[in-house]
Design a protein around this motif. Structure first.
Motif, PDB file in Angstrom:
ATOM      1  N   LEU A  60      40.954  11.457 -15.530  1.00  0.00           N
ATOM      2  CA  LEU A  60      40.567  12.749 -14.549  1.00  0.00           C
ATOM      3  C   LEU A  60      38.817  13.479 -14.857  1.00  0.00           C
ATOM      4  CD1 LEU A  60      44.124  14.714 -15.729  1.00  0.00           C
ATOM      5  CD2 LEU A  60      43.487  13.569 -13.873  1.00  0.00           C
ATOM      6  N   ILE A  61      38.704  13.044 -15.790  1.00  0.00           N
ATOM      7  CA  ILE A  61      37.130  12.820 -16.076  1.00  0.00           C
ATOM      8  C   ILE A  61      36.527  12.855 -15.805  1.00  0.00           C
ATOM      9  CG2 ILE A  61      35.095  13.740 -17.897  1.00  0.00           C
ATOM     10  CD1 ILE A  61      37.701  13.878 -20.277  1.00  0.00           C
ATOM     11  N   CYS A  62      36.694  11.407 -15.231  1.00  0.00           N
ATOM     12  CA  CYS A  62      35.695  10.647 -14.449  1.00  0.00           C
ATOM     13  C   CYS A  62      35.982  10.574 -12.780  1.00  0.00           C
ATOM     14  CB  CYS A  62      35.768   9.301 -14.590  1.00  0.00           C
ATOM     15  SG  CYS A  62      35.309   8.496 -15.979  1.00  0.00           S
ATOM     16  N   HIS A  63      36.974  10.895 -12.493  1.00  0.00           N
ATOM     17  CA  HIS A  63      37.207  11.632 -10.738  1.00  0.00           C
ATOM     18  C   HIS A  63      36.568  13.074 -10.809  1.00  0.00           C
ATOM     19  CE1 HIS A  63      39.111  11.411  -7.002  1.00  0.00           C
ATOM     20  NE2 HIS A  63      40.223  13.227  -7.519  1.00  0.00           N
ATOM     21  N   GLY A  64      36.652  13.989 -12.296  1.00  0.00           N
ATOM     22  CA  GLY A  64      36.133  15.504 -11.381  1.00  0.00           C
ATOM     23  C   GLY A  64      34.627  15.507 -11.334  1.00  0.00           C
ATOM     24  N   PHE A  65      34.073  14.787 -12.306  1.00  0.00           N
ATOM     25  CA  PHE A  65      33.078  14.259 -12.235  1.00  0.00           C
ATOM     26  C   PHE A  65      32.406  13.691 -10.918  1.00  0.00           C
ATOM     27  CE2 PHE A  65      28.805  11.576 -12.681  1.00  0.00           C
ATOM     28  CZ  PHE A  65      28.157  12.860 -13.055  1.00  0.00           C
ATOM     29  N   CYS A  66      32.785  12.879 -10.736  1.00  0.00           N
ATOM     30  CA  CYS A  66      32.634  11.891  -9.378  1.00  0.00           C
ATOM     31  C   CYS A  66      32.792  13.148  -7.852  1.00  0.00           C
ATOM     32  CB  CYS A  66      32.911  10.965  -9.136  1.00  0.00           C
ATOM     33  SG  CYS A  66      32.702   9.284 -10.213  1.00  0.00           S
ATOM     34  N   SER A  67      33.469  13.609  -7.832  1.00  0.00           N
ATOM     35  CA  SER A  67      34.307  14.561  -6.969  1.00  0.00           C
ATOM     36  C   SER A  67      33.491  15.764  -6.781  1.00  0.00           C
ATOM     37  CB  SER A  67      35.781  15.269  -6.845  1.00  0.00           C
ATOM     38  OG  SER A  67      37.425  14.699  -6.785  1.00  0.00           O
ATOM     39  N   ALA A  68      32.613  16.460  -7.826  1.00  0.00           N
ATOM     40  CA  ALA A  68      31.658  17.536  -8.235  1.00  0.00           C
ATOM     41  C   ALA A  68      31.088  17.243  -7.628  1.00  0.00           C
ATOM     42  CB  ALA A  68      32.186  18.229  -9.676  1.00  0.00           C
ATOM     43  N   LEU A  69      30.186  16.045  -7.705  1.00  0.00           N
ATOM     44  CA  LEU A  69      28.917  15.547  -7.295  1.00  0.00           C
ATOM     45  C   LEU A  69      28.527  15.376  -6.763  1.00  0.00           C
ATOM     46  CD1 LEU A  69      26.228  15.145  -8.689  1.00  0.00           C
ATOM     47  CD2 LEU A  69      26.075  12.868  -9.276  1.00  0.00           C
ATOM     48  N   ASP A  70      29.551  14.527  -5.987  1.00  0.00           N
ATOM     49  CA  ASP A  70      30.133  14.438  -4.266  1.00  0.00           C
ATOM     50  C   ASP A  70      29.779  15.399  -3.554  1.00  0.00           C
ATOM     51  OD1 ASP A  70      30.298  12.128  -2.423  1.00  0.00           O
ATOM     52  OD2 ASP A  70      31.927  13.110  -2.197  1.00  0.00           O
ATOM     53  N   ALA A  71      30.790  16.184  -3.820  1.00  0.00           N
ATOM     54  CA  ALA A  71      31.003  17.769  -3.026  1.00  0.00           C
ATOM     55  C   ALA A  71      29.429  18.568  -3.341  1.00  0.00           C
ATOM     56  CB  ALA A  71      31.849  18.288  -3.775  1.00  0.00           C
ATOM     57  N   HIS A  72      28.251  18.299  -4.311  1.00  0.00           N
ATOM     58  CA  HIS A  72      27.670  18.780  -4.381  1.00  0.00           C
ATOM     59  C   HIS A  72      26.681  18.087  -3.242  1.00  0.00           C
ATOM     60  CE1 HIS A  72      23.621  20.781  -6.021  1.00  0.00           C
ATOM     61  NE2 HIS A  72      23.714  19.643  -5.505  1.00  0.00           N
ATOM     62  N   HIS A  73      26.354  17.375  -3.102  1.00  0.00           N
ATOM     63  CA  HIS A  73      25.420  16.067  -1.992  1.00  0.00           C
ATOM     64  C   HIS A  73      25.723  16.186  -0.952  1.00  0.00           C
ATOM     65  CE1 HIS A  73      23.908  13.674  -5.480  1.00  0.00           C
ATOM     66  NE2 HIS A  73      23.432  14.868  -5.739  1.00  0.00           N
ATOM     67  N   THR A  74      27.441  16.498  -0.504  1.00  0.00           N
ATOM     68  CA  THR A  74      27.367  16.683   0.829  1.00  0.00           C
ATOM     69  C   THR A  74      27.193  18.095   0.990  1.00  0.00           C
ATOM     70  OG1 THR A  74      29.451  14.946   0.384  1.00  0.00           O
ATOM     71  CG2 THR A  74      29.556  16.777   2.259  1.00  0.00           C
ATOM     72  N   GLY A  75      27.835  18.835   0.762  1.00  0.00           N
ATOM     73  CA  GLY A  75      26.920  20.039   1.261  1.00  0.00           C
ATOM     74  C   GLY A  75      25.619  20.676   1.072  1.00  0.00           C
ATOM     75  N   GLU A  76      24.509  19.603   0.453  1.00  0.00           N
ATOM     76  CA  GLU A  76      23.148  20.056   0.608  1.00  0.00           C
ATOM     77  C   GLU A  76      22.939  18.930   2.238  1.00  0.00           C
ATOM     78  OE1 GLU A  76      21.054  20.006  -3.782  1.00  0.00           O
ATOM     79  OE2 GLU A  76      21.362  17.947  -2.793  1.00  0.00           O
ATOM     80  N   ASP A  77      23.632  18.216   1.951  1.00  0.00           N
ATOM     81  CA  ASP A  77      23.827  17.496   3.309  1.00  0.00           C
ATOM     82  C   ASP A  77      23.681  18.040   4.677  1.00  0.00           C
ATOM     83  OD1 ASP A  77      22.351  15.014   1.523  1.00  0.00           O
ATOM     84  OD2 ASP A  77      24.564  14.251   2.319  1.00  0.00           O
ATOM     85  N   ARG A  78      24.715  18.466   4.812  1.00  0.00           N
ATOM     86  CA  ARG A  78      25.025  18.905   6.131  1.00  0.00           C
ATOM     87  C   ARG A  78      24.899  20.740   5.794  1.00  0.00           C
ATOM     88  NH1 ARG A  78      31.869  17.806   4.492  1.00  0.00           N
ATOM     89  NH2 ARG A  78      31.821  15.902   5.527  1.00  0.00           N
ATOM     90  N   THR A  79      24.721  20.995   4.994  1.00  0.00           N
ATOM     91  CA  THR A  79      24.344  22.720   5.178  1.00  0.00           C
ATOM     92  C   THR A  79      23.272  23.026   5.335  1.00  0.00           C
ATOM     93  OG1 THR A  79      26.834  23.391   4.941  1.00  0.00           O
ATOM     94  CG2 THR A  79      25.104  25.120   4.723  1.00  0.00           C
ATOM     95  N   LEU A  80      22.207  22.760   3.746  1.00  0.00           N
ATOM     96  CA  LEU A  80      21.527  23.497   3.023  1.00  0.00           C
ATOM     97  C   LEU A  80      20.032  22.741   3.471  1.00  0.00           C
ATOM     98  CD1 LEU A  80      19.924  25.058   1.048  1.00  0.00           C
ATOM     99  CD2 LEU A  80      20.360  23.534  -0.325  1.00  0.00           C
ATOM    100  N   PHE A  81      20.076  21.107   3.636  1.00  0.00           N
ATOM    101  CA  PHE A  81      19.658  20.445   4.121  1.00  0.00           C
ATOM    102  C   PHE A  81      18.876  20.751   5.634  1.00  0.00           C
ATOM    103  CE2 PHE A  81      18.928  17.148   0.760  1.00  0.00           C
ATOM    104  CZ  PHE A  81      18.829  17.928  -0.119  1.00  0.00           C
ATOM    105  N   PRO A  82      19.949  20.479   6.561  1.00  0.00           N
ATOM    106  CA  PRO A  82      19.504  21.280   7.889  1.00  0.00           C
ATOM    107  C   PRO A  82      18.639  22.463   8.036  1.00  0.00           C
ATOM    108  CG  PRO A  82      21.758  20.290   8.362  1.00  0.00           C
ATOM    109  CD  PRO A  82      21.115  19.933   6.188  1.00  0.00           C
ATOM    110  N   ALA A  83      19.100  23.232   7.428  1.00  0.00           N
ATOM    111  CA  ALA A  83      18.287  24.952   7.285  1.00  0.00           C
ATOM    112  C   ALA A  83      17.128  25.077   6.796  1.00  0.00           C
ATOM    113  CB  ALA A  83      18.952  25.873   6.203  1.00  0.00           C
TER     114      ALA A  83
END
Length: 156
Positions: free
Chosen positions: A49-72
């Motif tokens: 659960l910890i590994c999955h939670g960490f992986c999901s959180a880091l992936d969500a951070h990078h996905t958000g940057e790629d989709r929303t923050l970096f284009p702006a």
């Protein structure tokens, strides 16, 4: 610009720092779970659960940057295109490493194997965060972005 607008703009740089701090903490907790010496035959449910939670959180951070923050940022600062490309390449590499960690955790790899995966992720993640903060925090303080921080930086 009103004080409220200035505060909102500066809040983006503070939020990025907060997200990075939470991800560093999640990595620390994950490493500690591995160091407790979960057996190779049957990894603890907590570790998975910890590994999955960490992986999901880091992936969500990078996905958000790629989709929303970096284009702006790219629209407001076209000169930062090479920086954004490098950060996106880091995201891809980290995503690959996260997939390896999740596979290792799911296949009941030894704590040593899991620790090795985490060491690689930690090295690239820390280098990435430092570079991103050096290159983008000042930019974020002046970026006019109407978006939810959870969408732009990942929900943590």
């Amino acid at each position: 610009m009103t004080e409220r607008e200035t505060t909102r703009l500066i809040a983006w740089s503070h939020e990025m720092r907060r997200v990075h701090a939470r991800l560093r903490e999640a990595l620390r907790v994950t490493r500690e779970a591995v160091e407790r010496g979960e057996s190779a035959e049957r990894p603890a449910r907590e570790l998975l659960l910890i590994c999955h939670g960490f992986c999901s959180a880091l992936d969500a951070h990078h996905t958000g940057e790629d989709r929303t923050l970096f284009p702006a940022i790219a629209a407001a600062h076209p000169d930062l295109a090479p920086v954004l490309r490098k950060l996106e390449q880091d995201h891809s590499m980290i995503g690959h490493l996260l997939g390896g960690l999740e596979a290792a955790a799911g296949s009941r790899s030894s704590p040593e194997v899991l620790a090795s995966h985490l060491e690689g992720i930690a090295a690239i993640m820390e280098s990435h965060f430092r570079y991103e903060e050096r290159q983008l925090l000042t930019v974020l303080e002046s970026l006019d972005l109407e978006a939810d921080p959870g969408e732009a930086l990942g929900t943590l």
